[in-house]
Design a protein around this motif. Sequence first.
Motif, PDB file in Angstrom:
ATOM      1  N   ASP A 138      13.578 -13.875  20.489  1.00 31.10           N
ATOM      2  CA  ASP A 138      12.243 -14.153  21.028  1.00 31.10           C
ATOM      3  C   ASP A 138      11.207 -13.168  20.494  1.00 31.10           C
ATOM      4  N   ARG A 161      11.437 -19.426  10.688  1.00 29.48           N
ATOM      5  CA  ARG A 161      11.857 -19.796  12.048  1.00 29.48           C
ATOM      6  C   ARG A 161      13.219 -20.492  12.039  1.00 29.48           C
ATOM      7  N   ALA A 188      10.471 -13.904  16.821  1.00 30.04           N
ATOM      8  CA  ALA A 188       9.695 -15.148  16.711  1.00 30.04           C
ATOM      9  C   ALA A 188       8.223 -14.891  17.020  1.00 30.04           C
ATOM     10  N   ARG A 189       7.954 -14.134  18.088  1.00 29.64           N
ATOM     11  CA  ARG A 189       6.554 -13.835  18.425  1.00 29.64           C
ATOM     12  C   ARG A 189       5.899 -12.991  17.332  1.00 29.64           C
ATOM     13  N   VAL A 202       6.644 -12.957  14.077  1.00 32.24           N
ATOM     14  CA  VAL A 202       6.401 -13.792  12.899  1.00 32.24           C
ATOM     15  C   VAL A 202       5.207 -14.704  13.130  1.00 32.24           C
ATOM     16  N   ASP A 203       5.110 -15.276  14.316  1.00 30.45           N
ATOM     17  CA  ASP A 203       3.990 -16.173  14.619  1.00 30.45           C
ATOM     18  C   ASP A 203       2.646 -15.452  14.557  1.00 30.45           C
ATOM     19  N   ALA A 204       2.637 -14.151  14.862  1.00 26.12           N
ATOM     20  CA  ALA A 204       1.372 -13.403  14.913  1.00 26.12           C
ATOM     21  C   ALA A 204       0.987 -12.801  13.568  1.00 26.12           C
ATOM     22  N   ARG A 248       6.489 -20.041   7.180  1.00 30.63           N
ATOM     23  CA  ARG A 248       6.904 -19.695   8.542  1.00 30.63           C
ATOM     24  C   ARG A 248       7.960 -20.664   9.095  1.00 30.63           C
TER      25      ARG A 248
END
Length: 566
Positions: free
Chosen positions: A91, A128, A94-95, A97-99, A124
């Motif tokens: 988790d 993921r 993932a956060r 990479v998203d940011a 991305r």
Amino acid sequence: MIRALTVALAFVTGTLPVAAQDRPVSLDVFVTDRGGAPVAAIRPADLELLVDGVPQTIAAVRPETDAAGAFAILLDEFHIAPGPSTDRVRDAVARFVDALPAGDRVAIVKPLQPLSSIELSTDRVEVRDALASFAGRKGDYTPRTALESQLMSRAPGPAEAERIQVVVSALQALVSQFARLRERGVIVLMSDGFDAQSEAAKAITLRTLRAAGHAGVVIYAMDSRADGEAGTGEGPEAELMRMLAAETGGAAVAAGGDLDAALARMRRDAGTRFVVTWQSSLADGKFHPVELRVKKRDVAVRARPGYWAPFPAQVRHAGLTNPLPFMSVPTRPVRRSALIQPSFAVRRIPDGRARVTFTWTPAREYVATRGLPTPSAIRVSITSPDGTLLYRGTVASVDAAASSSNASAVFDAAAGRFDVDMSILGPTGSLLDMDARSVPVPDFAGEDVVLLEPEFVRTHSALEFREASANAEAAPSPSREFSRTERLLVRIPAYGPGGSPASVTARLLNRSGQVMTELGRAPGEGGVAQFDLQLAPYAPGEYALEIAAVAGEKRARRLVTFRITY
């Protein structure tokens, strides 16, 4: 307030008397205020620099800001527990990479991943997907692939040692990848940590950290365990994580720490730093501790705690890479490539040494399921521990070149071990991966029975079987997967005390341990027992050879598993 960063490596002593000209030395430095925010400006006059305790004149301090970052996140599935720890890591990453800004490149890496498949990407979705397949398996030694079943033990003690070697080699591979790309990179190790006193872990300080220093790679070590989880105390695992971060100028996160905040800090560090430069005449190949102090109040500096000086010119010209006494401790990096299945068949020769036959085949299932190029050749260099070259050349796959003169490498080795370095080449000659390992050689002069790994020679007809039985040099197959259409010549080297003869028996077991048949002997010479194993009568599935060797009152036993296919 003066903040200091100090390091001393106990094994570094003395210098070589070498005259050298001054050359610039640079050190990446992270400067932050009391709240942890980057400081916008710093001057040479704001800093004090000591090398080996001796004050140095700082030539320049320049800011460097990277528009895009490069991050390799090593998810140590071998040392992360399933359940909450796995979820916590997945988790948080993932956060993170998203940011990330769109231009940042990321690679999600698993310990057994081949070098050729490690690619920094801005995609991305790809990142993921790689992250979604991550699952920790700390304490679970059940192999998940046929290749892992062949490479690694299931017994907790040996398996743990092998897992540490694999993770260490993955760190080394990532450092090498950044060095090849000639860019400053960041490695994030997500792990519960592992024993700092193991031989594989000790090798980090002398090889991985030195390479990271030269390449400008920073390692952030983040403990995956939640606060209060079993085993989150201050043990050798925590010590190793702290060392990895401190020695490269990164930061460590203890068990229960805020992974989101740590990853955000890492991204900020990667984008804002200062480079401190000074002149040095040191050329002794050693590590030199650096102490950096900042004179400004409420400001802190963080940097790697020293640097490795280059080797002196005469040492480099002599081709020596380990000329110093402290480098004589075990430092060999280990990397087992998932792309190949190698085999080292060992026999005793009259002078008491071992004659070794090296063969290999591609790990076809692994390559095919991942869409990777199939290896076609290996450039191999084999040396004794003192550096004596035992073999160097290019070896084709034994399956693709069974009748070729370069389908095997044959060399002699003394008791102890030999070191193998392999460059794995693709169909066009491109480098797909690297493999480095040490292979043990038994002492045939000992008082026990020496029962070696059996050799499987594949044949497809009675004529081929007779020819192989009479040919002591027939190359064995590294594979442990055979078709029902094949007839195997099984060769089993076994020796009694002092190299005396040993009596060998072999029988076939099914996966339940039931005896299927006693193997009949095949004709042969040279003191190596030969057995005939026709596979046609047996259904596809998992089987094992139970081998026993007896010499007087001494005996040894070995169980070797393999698979029969259609």
